[in-house]
Write a protein that holds these residues in place. Structure first.
Motif, PDB file in Angstrom:
ATOM      1  N   GLU A  27       0.839  -1.200   0.000  1.00 52.34           N
ATOM      2  CA  GLU A  27       0.000   0.000   0.000  1.00 52.34           C
ATOM      3  C   GLU A  27       0.876   1.252   0.000  1.00 52.34           C
ATOM      4  O   GLU A  27       1.957   1.252   0.586  1.00 52.34           O
ATOM      5  N   PRO A  28       0.425   2.320  -0.652  1.00 58.76           N
ATOM      6  CA  PRO A  28       1.230   3.554  -0.663  1.00 58.76           C
ATOM      7  C   PRO A  28       1.307   4.163   0.728  1.00 58.76           C
ATOM      8  O   PRO A  28       0.421   3.975   1.568  1.00 58.76           O
ATOM      9  N   ASN A  29       2.377   4.893   0.975  1.00 58.93           N
ATOM     10  CA  ASN A  29       2.495   5.613   2.234  1.00 58.93           C
ATOM     11  C   ASN A  29       1.430   6.699   2.318  1.00 58.93           C
ATOM     12  O   ASN A  29       1.334   7.560   1.438  1.00 58.93           O
ATOM     13  N   ARG A  30       0.652   6.650   3.400  1.00 59.58           N
ATOM     14  CA  ARG A  30      -0.449   7.601   3.569  1.00 59.58           C
ATOM     15  C   ARG A  30       0.068   9.035   3.590  1.00 59.58           C
ATOM     16  O   ARG A  30      -0.584   9.944   3.059  1.00 59.58           O
ATOM     17  N   ARG A  31       1.204   9.257   4.188  1.00 57.88           N
ATOM     18  CA  ARG A  31       1.741  10.624   4.253  1.00 57.88           C
ATOM     19  C   ARG A  31       2.071  11.141   2.852  1.00 57.88           C
ATOM     20  O   ARG A  31       1.893  12.319   2.549  1.00 57.88           O
ATOM     21  N   LEU A  32       2.578  10.265   1.983  1.00 59.68           N
ATOM     22  CA  LEU A  32       2.853  10.681   0.608  1.00 59.68           C
ATOM     23  C   LEU A  32       1.563  11.045  -0.098  1.00 59.68           C
ATOM     24  O   LEU A  32       1.470  12.098  -0.752  1.00 59.68           O
ATOM     25  N   VAL A  33       0.559  10.212   0.034  1.00 60.08           N
ATOM     26  CA  VAL A  33      -0.733  10.485  -0.595  1.00 60.08           C
ATOM     27  C   VAL A  33      -1.271  11.838  -0.128  1.00 60.08           C
ATOM     28  O   VAL A  33      -1.729  12.655  -0.937  1.00 60.08           O
ATOM     29  N   ASP A  34      -1.199  12.079   1.170  1.00 59.39           N
ATOM     30  CA  ASP A  34      -1.687  13.346   1.713  1.00 59.39           C
ATOM     31  C   ASP A  34      -0.993  14.545   1.082  1.00 59.39           C
ATOM     32  O   ASP A  34      -1.616  15.582   0.839  1.00 59.39           O
ATOM     33  N   GLN A  35       0.308  14.415   0.834  1.00 59.98           N
ATOM     34  CA  GLN A  35       1.075  15.552   0.330  1.00 59.98           C
ATOM     35  C   GLN A  35       0.931  15.779  -1.170  1.00 59.98           C
ATOM     36  O   GLN A  35       1.102  16.906  -1.637  1.00 59.98           O
ATOM     37  N   VAL A  36       0.654  14.742  -1.938  1.00 62.79           N
ATOM     38  CA  VAL A  36       0.705  14.898  -3.402  1.00 62.79           C
ATOM     39  C   VAL A  36      -0.636  14.731  -4.097  1.00 62.79           C
ATOM     40  O   VAL A  36      -0.747  15.027  -5.290  1.00 62.79           O
ATOM     41  N   GLU A  37      -1.682  14.288  -3.391  1.00 64.46           N
ATOM     42  CA  GLU A  37      -2.918  13.980  -4.101  1.00 64.46           C
ATOM     43  C   GLU A  37      -3.549  15.207  -4.753  1.00 64.46           C
ATOM     44  O   GLU A  37      -4.296  15.072  -5.729  1.00 64.46           O
ATOM     45  N   ALA A  38      -3.233  16.408  -4.260  1.00 65.83           N
ATOM     46  CA  ALA A  38      -3.800  17.614  -4.857  1.00 65.83           C
ATOM     47  C   ALA A  38      -2.903  18.216  -5.935  1.00 65.83           C
ATOM     48  O   ALA A  38      -3.298  19.187  -6.598  1.00 65.83           O
ATOM     49  N   LEU A  39      -1.715  17.645  -6.157  1.00 67.27           N
ATOM     50  CA  LEU A  39      -0.800  18.182  -7.160  1.00 67.27           C
ATOM     51  C   LEU A  39      -1.188  17.712  -8.554  1.00 67.27           C
ATOM     52  O   LEU A  39      -1.671  16.590  -8.737  1.00 67.27           O
ATOM     53  N   ALA A  40      -0.955  18.573  -9.543  1.00 64.52           N
ATOM     54  CA  ALA A  40      -1.157  18.165 -10.930  1.00 64.52           C
ATOM     55  C   ALA A  40      -0.087  17.152 -11.298  1.00 64.52           C
ATOM     56  O   ALA A  40       1.095  17.371 -11.034  1.00 64.52           O
ATOM     57  N   PRO A  41      -0.465  16.017 -11.889  1.00 62.10           N
ATOM     58  CA  PRO A  41       0.549  14.998 -12.203  1.00 62.10           C
ATOM     59  C   PRO A  41       1.510  15.443 -13.292  1.00 62.10           C
ATOM     60  O   PRO A  41       1.150  16.229 -14.179  1.00 62.10           O
ATOM     61  N   GLY A  42       2.719  14.928 -13.194  1.00 63.31           N
ATOM     62  CA  GLY A  42       3.758  15.194 -14.190  1.00 63.31           C
ATOM     63  C   GLY A  42       4.741  14.039 -14.134  1.00 63.31           C
ATOM     64  O   GLY A  42       4.342  12.882 -14.114  1.00 63.31           O
ATOM     65  N   THR A  43       6.007  14.368 -14.076  1.00 63.74           N
ATOM     66  CA  THR A  43       7.033  13.326 -13.956  1.00 63.74           C
ATOM     67  C   THR A  43       7.461  13.207 -12.497  1.00 63.74           C
ATOM     68  O   THR A  43       7.569  14.207 -11.790  1.00 63.74           O
TER      69      THR A  43
END
Length: 210
Positions: A27-43
């Motif tokens: 499972e992905p790290n929850r803290r990572l999800v919290d920090q990046v889920e609102a970012l526009a995807p890129g590389t």
């Protein structure tokens, strides 16, 4: 105890991964999800990607991801995980020993490192390399076990000097080039051997100015 510096070699981690069908939860790290889920995807560059859970989550959410790890065994599992998740075309994998000074690719919209703990004397070199991989306008996300966790009994006391707080990362960021969005030490409850414990994470997110 294994010699500390041996614990950062390809041989050590290949052997550790080969000793078990799966080391991490998948499972992905929850803290990572919290920090990046609102970012526009890129590389994205996921350093210390292990079996690929974070990289696969990022790819499933629109990112084009390069996962980096010292262990070829881990990378094989990560690649398989990505194929099974249907995101193989959005992921690539690179074996590199950042601890030994192998160069990282640069120019990423996101560079993440989750629980990459290295000896204090090597910390600046390793994390400066990660920082250099972030493109202008891109984000750096670092997660770690905080030194307060020593008191939980969960961490190996002989390795407690590897734990670090947000300042260890933010002190490496040039304030003329970086905006620190998060430098936090949130806690979370866990159950370990029937005990209810509270652990503390180090969470840093910073954006390189365009």
């Amino acid at each position: 105890m294994t010699d500390l510096r041996d614990m950062f070699t390809r041989e050590f981690w290949d052997e550790r991964y080969a000793s078990s069908h799966r080391i991490w939860s998948g499972e992905p790290n929850r803290r990572l999800v919290d920090q990046v889920e609102a970012l526009a995807p890129g590389t994205a560059l996921d350093v210390g990607c292990g079996e690929g859970a974070d990289a696969v989550w990022l790819a499933a959410h629109g990112w084009t991801v390069t996962g980096v790890d010292v262990s070829g065994v881990a990378l094989e599992r990560a690649e398989e995980h990505a194929r099974e998740a249907g995101v193989g075309e959005r992921t690539s994998w690179l074996r590199a020993d950042v601890f030994a000074g192998d160069a990282l690719p640069v120019g990423f919209d996101l560079v993440s490192a989750a629980y990459v703990h290295v000896p204090p004397e090597d910390f600046a070199a390793v994390y400066t390399a990660l920082i250099a991989s972030v493109a202008p306008g891109g984000s750096l996300v670092v997660l770690a076990h905080h030194p307060d966790d020593v008191h939980t009994g969960l961490r190996n006391t002989e390795l407690s000097h590897l734990l670090f707080g947000p300042d260890a990362v933010t002190s490496l960021l040039d304030p003329a080039q970086w905006d620190v969005v998060a430098a936090e030490t949130p806690t979370r409850p866990i159950t370990h051997d029937g005990r209810e414990l509270e652990v503390t994470d180090t969470v840093v997110r910073a954006v390189r100015r365009a």
